[in-house]
Design an enzyme around this catalytic site. Structure first.
Site, mmCIF file in Angstrom:
data_model
loop_
_atom_site.group_PDB
_atom_site.id
_atom_site.type_symbol
_atom_site.label_atom_id
_atom_site.label_comp_id
_atom_site.label_asym_id
_atom_site.label_seq_id
_atom_site.Cartn_x
_atom_site.Cartn_y
_atom_site.Cartn_z
ATOM 1 N N CYS A 1 -14.235 -2.494 -22.876
ATOM 2 C CA CYS A 1 -15.567 -2.864 -22.468
ATOM 3 C C CYS A 1 -15.411 -2.944 -21.197
ATOM 4 O O CYS A 1 -14.713 -3.862 -20.329
ATOM 5 C CB CYS A 1 -15.965 -4.361 -22.861
ATOM 6 S SG CYS A 1 -17.289 -4.974 -22.086
ATOM 7 N N CYS B 1 -23.973 -1.591 -20.212
ATOM 8 C CA CYS B 1 -22.665 -1.012 -20.912
ATOM 9 C C CYS B 1 -22.020 -0.356 -19.674
ATOM 10 O O CYS B 1 -22.261 0.832 -19.338
ATOM 11 C CB CYS B 1 -23.166 -0.251 -22.104
ATOM 12 S SG CYS B 1 -21.332 0.477 -22.885
#
Length: 271
Positions: free
Chosen positions: A75, A211
């Site tokens: 991530c 994101c």
């Protein structure tokens, strides 16, 4: 029984929010159950949970537990949050963190305000050997780029991201047969020769304000398919990210890492 520390920090990178658990302090629990419980609670909502642990040769190891309890390989926004946390605890300005997607090199570029942190995502990959693919949804053929930074991304270029029903399309595309392990879905709009506007549907989470690896994947796809010049500015609902990438080289994602709050949870601790 409370965690053996007064509270857990909640952090965000361009409004992509995470609770952080540091196993090195003795903190541990059932992470999937914890993520499902706290991320779905309006009082403690977040996009996921970051878990730090010892890793020989690295500043730490980082695991990413999505809001639904599944585990992601990496991530980008979460890595910047972990990098700030580690830097403030003596890791320095340059260090590497171990992840399921491989080692991630982190560089602290600014320690004031919201900080500025660059992470090296490695070279982008098109695992299917093609930079442009297509799928059919409701009789419409949609073209996309499949980009991997250790986790999968499908990037769809559109004329106007505001016109896209991200939830309706993203939730269906994520689970299509073309993506047996699921996929992060991104809708990208070219703004000019150096900038994009992107909205996200993240695998295991849903709509998110940002994101990080998805922003990088969108930037790479924009260079492949539309000839954008690096660095690429990527406007996401949660703010602005920058992606530095030259063909054949690693991609670097630059953005902020911010503390939101801290909270003490009354949850079982696994010994």
């Amino acid at each position: 029984m409370k965690f053996p520390w007064e509270s857990l920090p909640k952090m965000h990178g361009t409004r992509n929010a995470f609770w952080l658990i540091d196993e090195r302090l003795g903190q541990s629990t059932d992470y999937p159950a914890f993520a499902r419980a706290v991320c779905s609670n309006p009082a403690t909502s977040a996009d996921g949970v970051l878990v730090l642990s010892d890793a020989p040769g690295f500043a730490a190891r980082m695991r990413v537990i999505n809001a639904n309890g599944s585990e992601a390989e990496m991530c980008g926004n979460g890595m910047r949050c972990a990098a700030r946390y580690l830097a403030e605890r003596g890791a320095g300005d340059r260090f590497s963190v171990s992840t399921l997607a491989g080692p991630i090199a982190c560089e602290i570029r600014e320690r004031s305000g919201e900080w500025a942190i660059a992470i090296d995502l490695g070279a982008p990959r098109a695992p299917r050997g093609e930079r442009e693919l297509s799928l059919e949804l409701d009789g419409e053929v949609l073209r996309y780029s499949f980009v991997s930074f250790g986790n999968p991304h499908a990037v769809f270029f559109v004329d106007d991201v505001k016109s896209i029903d991200v939830a309706a399309r993203g939730s269906r595309i994520e689970r299509m047969p073309e993506f047996p392990e699921g996929v992060n879905v991104h809708f990208a709009q070219v703004v000019n020769a150096r900038s994009l506007r992107v909205r996200h549907w993240e695998r295991g989470v849903g709509i998110t304000q940002a994101c990080g690896t998805g922003a990088a994947a969108s930037a790479v796809a924009s260079v492949w398919r539309h000839g954008l010049a690096t660095p690429v500015s990527v406007e996401v609902p949660g703010g602005l990210l920058r992606v530095e990438w030259e063909r054949g080289d690693s991609a670097r994602l630059i953005g902020p890492a911010v503390y939101l709050e801290s909270h003490t949870f009354d949850l079982p601790v696994l010994q």
